[in-house]
Scaffold this active site. Structure first.
Site, PDB file in Angstrom:
ATOM      1  N   VAL A 169       3.730  -1.466   3.731  1.00 27.49           N
ATOM      2  CA  VAL A 169       3.455   0.127   3.268  1.00 27.49           C
ATOM      3  C   VAL A 169       4.442   0.797   2.977  1.00 27.49           C
ATOM      4  O   VAL A 169       5.561   0.693   3.608  1.00 27.49           O
ATOM      5  CB  VAL A 169       2.672   0.580   4.665  1.00 27.49           C
ATOM      6  CG1 VAL A 169       1.173   0.256   4.877  1.00 27.49           C
ATOM      7  CG2 VAL A 169       3.472   0.245   6.204  1.00 27.49           C
ATOM      8  N   LYS A 170       4.400   1.741   2.248  1.00 30.01           N
ATOM      9  CA  LYS A 170       5.155   2.829   1.531  1.00 30.01           C
ATOM     10  C   LYS A 170       4.647   4.163   2.129  1.00 30.01           C
ATOM     11  O   LYS A 170       3.611   4.470   1.742  1.00 30.01           O
ATOM     12  CB  LYS A 170       4.992   2.635   0.064  1.00 30.01           C
ATOM     13  CG  LYS A 170       5.981   3.682  -0.991  1.00 30.01           C
ATOM     14  CD  LYS A 170       6.027   3.253  -2.316  1.00 30.01           C
ATOM     15  CE  LYS A 170       6.770   4.211  -3.062  1.00 30.01           C
ATOM     16  NZ  LYS A 170       5.914   5.271  -3.594  1.00 30.01           N
ATOM     17  N   CYS A 171       5.633   4.552   2.901  1.00 28.49           N
ATOM     18  CA  CYS A 171       5.211   6.027   3.551  1.00 28.49           C
ATOM     19  C   CYS A 171       6.036   6.997   3.124  1.00 28.49           C
ATOM     20  O   CYS A 171       7.369   6.817   3.338  1.00 28.49           O
ATOM     21  CB  CYS A 171       5.191   5.648   4.991  1.00 28.49           C
ATOM     22  SG  CYS A 171       3.944   4.399   5.343  1.00 28.49           S
ATOM     23  N   MET A 187       0.725  -1.259   0.206  1.00 31.05           N
ATOM     24  CA  MET A 187      -0.115   0.128  -0.011  1.00 31.05           C
ATOM     25  C   MET A 187       0.997   1.229  -0.111  1.00 31.05           C
ATOM     26  O   MET A 187       1.848   1.532   0.936  1.00 31.05           O
ATOM     27  CB  MET A 187      -0.714  -0.066   1.369  1.00 31.05           C
ATOM     28  CG  MET A 187      -1.752   1.263   1.339  1.00 31.05           C
ATOM     29  SD  MET A 187      -2.744   1.449   2.627  1.00 31.05           S
ATOM     30  CE  MET A 187      -4.330   0.234   2.525  1.00 31.05           C
ATOM     31  N   TYR A 234      -0.838   7.228   1.671  1.00 27.04           N
ATOM     32  CA  TYR A 234      -0.497   8.773   1.520  1.00 27.04           C
ATOM     33  C   TYR A 234      -1.642   9.605   2.104  1.00 27.04           C
ATOM     34  O   TYR A 234      -2.305   9.929   1.106  1.00 27.04           O
ATOM     35  CB  TYR A 234      -0.158   9.050  -0.046  1.00 27.04           C
ATOM     36  CG  TYR A 234       1.360   8.510  -0.424  1.00 27.04           C
ATOM     37  CD1 TYR A 234       2.284   8.133   0.252  1.00 27.04           C
ATOM     38  CD2 TYR A 234       1.531   8.638  -1.883  1.00 27.04           C
ATOM     39  CE1 TYR A 234       3.389   7.487  -0.247  1.00 27.04           C
ATOM     40  CE2 TYR A 234       2.639   8.246  -2.206  1.00 27.04           C
ATOM     41  CZ  TYR A 234       3.733   7.549  -1.397  1.00 27.04           C
ATOM     42  OH  TYR A 234       4.955   7.234  -2.126  1.00 27.04           O
TER      43      TYR A 234
END
Lengths: 272, 272, 272, 272, 272
Positions: free
Chosen positions: B188-190, B149, B152
């Site tokens: 997760v990509k944050c 995910m 953002y």
């Protein structure tokens, strides 16, 4: 309405639901009073207490819970999968809670023992939620898993109606509970309106439907147990509770007391 | 949450995702600093570096990538198919990212190794994206491919909330990461909130969920590597990066260094 | 239009529908005049009178009703499952009534004898309700169960049209009935416009379609029976009634009289 | 991206699409300069020229075309079925083009050789069109027919953006073409931005994707051929043209010249 | 476009459609001039005249018609099932006509000989209606029943466009007819624009597509027959008519005359 007395999430006809959806609904802020409560494994462990008849989780944590059970060999509480939910981040026109899990996935992949669904009657999105719930309820029937409705009337229809004092207005709470009966839930989770008489009024609207009271404001353990007892005394079926349990250093103590009140018919004095 | 340590897109438990969706998200303007970067084949070649554990593409480029592999005999990096995306051309009421590829097509036709989905929590369209994500996540489970995910949080709910300083507010970033856990992502990509302490706060919300930091503003290689290292040191699992790699004349140099930091546990000094 | 004379919900070609959806539509307030009427079992029992040819329930109470029949061995009245409904809690832009039960569930799981659907012609949501009804009607045909349309024109199109005096305007009531014929209902339930002449006008619009008048305001039993008789005399087919029956201490008395007027062709004097 | 060099709608790698959707898009007014052009049979006949590699039609005319071929024994050009389209009659909030034909019908019933889809990036409906296109593209893949995107960025996002001069802004045209690549089209049809340099810029964004220029304003045949040649010279793949061909008394003459420029590598001087 | 000359609803290539959807579209008010016309059986009987090649009904009346045929042994006219329709009760933002019958039900259950669909081009809902029509047309093709489009451009796009004088503007009527051709109808029903020249203009836009003129304002039988004749003379294919037939005491007389003009090539003088 199913006969819930045989259900995995009841014991002697009553329930204690340990709810852990705060990370979805409110975000990290809810875990600040006790940082380790942000770790689902902490709550999974708490759920092993005999008093807990259901652990309510969103899909991601439910997946994690099933892995944790498998990896640790712990049994944990029966799984109540919350089918919808929302975050507090957006500004919505009115209350709504989208589905983040299908009943099929909940049952076939996660072996859920029960399904939970939040209904915001009173919102301008109520009609859409009825449609969502219809599908959820009928699919749950297909799989023969019970459905718990978080019945929380709120939104513009409540706030802007001068006849109602708010979400805990006894009339509002009772109407919400009644909708659980009319729409085909097997258990309703309702805000405690504040006194036994108003809970009794709620019970008068739902015949044999199971009811659990929802948390409420901070108060002493004795006062809290008294509220739980007061609902049980007038046909209530228990409690859904979250931070008041999993953010204690020793949750077992309060769970012991709740067990006596909810499942063993004890008075508060006997339980303390 | 799947066990990602066996996944095609991790190596020693960590990931370096080379993201190439700029032509969708921003258009030709993003390729101006290095015109040949507009040609996907240039990036396909860069992705062959051992440090790259996933190449993130939209559907059209993914089709092209599979053809390129077949025609050239090159292996390239594992394919992370971005399932949704948007262009910057329209004026939206608030952030939204429509699906441009089905999971079925991604897996059955393009043999994707993982699925990527952008979630804009905080947008008035958040609830709709939850529904989209539900479907994507469950379909990915069916095919047993992991889901990353792009979490953002942004939009009116963030911008108009006086409690938040913006998209990189540590509370916002941490809430976004937590939603990845709650909704059933595997990674997760944050956004990097700017310092190690705030990344650690984020990590405290996601238990064992894999996390990768997202690019960030232009700075020296050393400073960049330091940020990456800082996240790794507190349980981060790597990096998603785009132009900072594929618009270099010699991307291999920085990739060598990132490889040391991300996969080999080296300090920045050791890596430089 | 089906031949309703063989239907489970008619007797000698006419019907008396005992409607019990007040808990959905209005909430607990409707039960206040007689608290025990909040308990569905009270109404289930009333429905056993021979005069009742159909008991109209929402899904949850219908599930409960089937259980009650099984557990008590009582036969009760044929089941008319209300497929849609709404609560009075939200502020809607205009009238709408969402589906809370599928026809499939109603027939396959609840063995419904007939299907009920509320149509709010005149609302800005009328077109959406036509689509909903299309599906309901065709599915009911598939299962060979009759469809009763609660045909209640209302909403902005009625209120803001200077040609109409309101929901009981004879022209409005007659148009609503006609829509039942045009859209494929097997019986329409219409507001009593107030006199025999206007009911006759309504009948002139629906050929052989079955019609039942809907409750009306409080008046003496004699006046009430007279209205029922007046509709029967001009081809009406009976009555749908709720509180005026189940909130009486002795509902059997009035049911006896209604039975004579509706099914036995008696005058009011003969029935009293 | 498919290898279009084997496609039914290319010849020597290039295409000349004869577009005849004016009756849908603009109505009778477009046929006034040459009344017989309102008769599809006139255009079907024109399409038989060897230079035409595809005849683009909406569903109704495509049905008619297949009948005409069968009845007359004429072969005609390959069929490019336009899947969406719109009329100019309504006032839309912003540009949108609904589907009037399914890919299944186009291929199974009409044996289409290719599929056409208009994308209005920049419109507030862009995201909805992405979803529509996703489905169209994936279904076309299933049937193995190529997809041509009419990539026409327009609407509020373009008009109200001070950075863009309009629909023919080179940046806008190039972004539109790029979206064709990113979303999985096999050929894009773009507005000619006015000079060779800007077309070259467009080509730099789409790697090996096929491109055809779209009509343009009225000018001499020489100037028109020069534009076509200019695009071919910098990797363009031909032309989509409508009235400029089918409203000529002798369309064959210009088609002969276009054939030389597009398929035989001739200069304008050689072609004249 | 199908070859309609073999169709059940044509005779010698032309059609006379007796339309009876007034109870849906306008309600009881339309039947006031001749009360017995409110009874569908009256119109069923009228439809038995040889001149009537199709009886257009909404679903409910079509069900009734099939029962009537079976019960009385009368043959009646071929059935043209109107798939969509609307009431005049609500205030819509702009024109729309929802589906009240599926093609599947029309053909499989009601054995319809043809399908009718109203298209309101020019409305802000036009695009939605295109989508509805796409589905209807393709499903009708599957069952091999012809599709008649009630092509009635209207709504804000017409009313607010200074280039158009209204719904009968010859340009508007011709554009509407053309959309029937482009979208795949087999026959279009259009408003008579008022004179032969404008009908001829309409015919020039639709090639071999069948056309029928729609009613028009009250005038003498001779003038009415003249209009019908004028359209036939310039390739028109007949008439759709309602009250002007079924509200006559002796509809047979005018039907005799129409038969001569429409199917036997007679002039008005010959027919009178």
């Amino acid at each position: 309405m199913k006969d819930m007395d045989d259900s995995a999430i009841t014991r002697n006809g009553n329930s204690l639901i340990l709810a852990y959806d705060h990370g979805t609904e409110h975000g990290p802020v809810d875990f600040e009073p006790m940082p380790k409560s942000a770790d689902p494994r902490h709550v999974f462990e708490v759920s092993q207490h005999d008093a807990v008849t259901a652990l309510a989780l969103q899909k991601g944590n439910a997946e994690y819970y099933r892995n944790w059970q498998e990896n640790t060999g712990n049994e944990g509480a029966p799984l109540l999968l919350k089918i919808n939910g929302n975050s507090s981040l957006p500004k919505r026109e009115d209350y709504y809670s989208p589905k983040q899990c299908s009943v099929q996935y909940a049952v076939e992949e996660l072996d859920a023992d029960a399904i939970g669904y939040t209904m915001y009657a009173g919102s301008i999105h109520e009609d859409e939620m009825w449609k969502d719930f219809r599908e959820v309820q009928e699919e749950a029937r297909k799989y023969d898993v019970p459905v718990v409705m978080w019945s929380y009337p709120r939104g513009k229809g409540i706030e802007e109606n001068p006849d109602y004092s708010g979400q805990k207005d006894p009339e509002v709470v009772a109407y919400g509970a009644r909708l659980g009966l009319e729409l085909g839930a097997d258990m309703v989770k309702c805000k405690y309106p504040g006194n036994q008489e108003d809970w009794e009024r709620l019970e008068s609207q739902v015949a044999e439907l199971k009811t659990v009271m929802s948390g409420g404001s901070k108060r002493s353990d004795r006062a809290f147990l008294q509220d739980v007892h007061d609902t049980i005394e007038v046909s209530g079926n228990g409690l859904a509770v979250g931070r008041n349990i999993f953010q204690r250093e020793e949750p077992g103590e309060l769970l012991d007391k709740l067990e006596k009140v909810i499942f063993e018919g004890k008075t508060v004095d006997e339980a303390m």
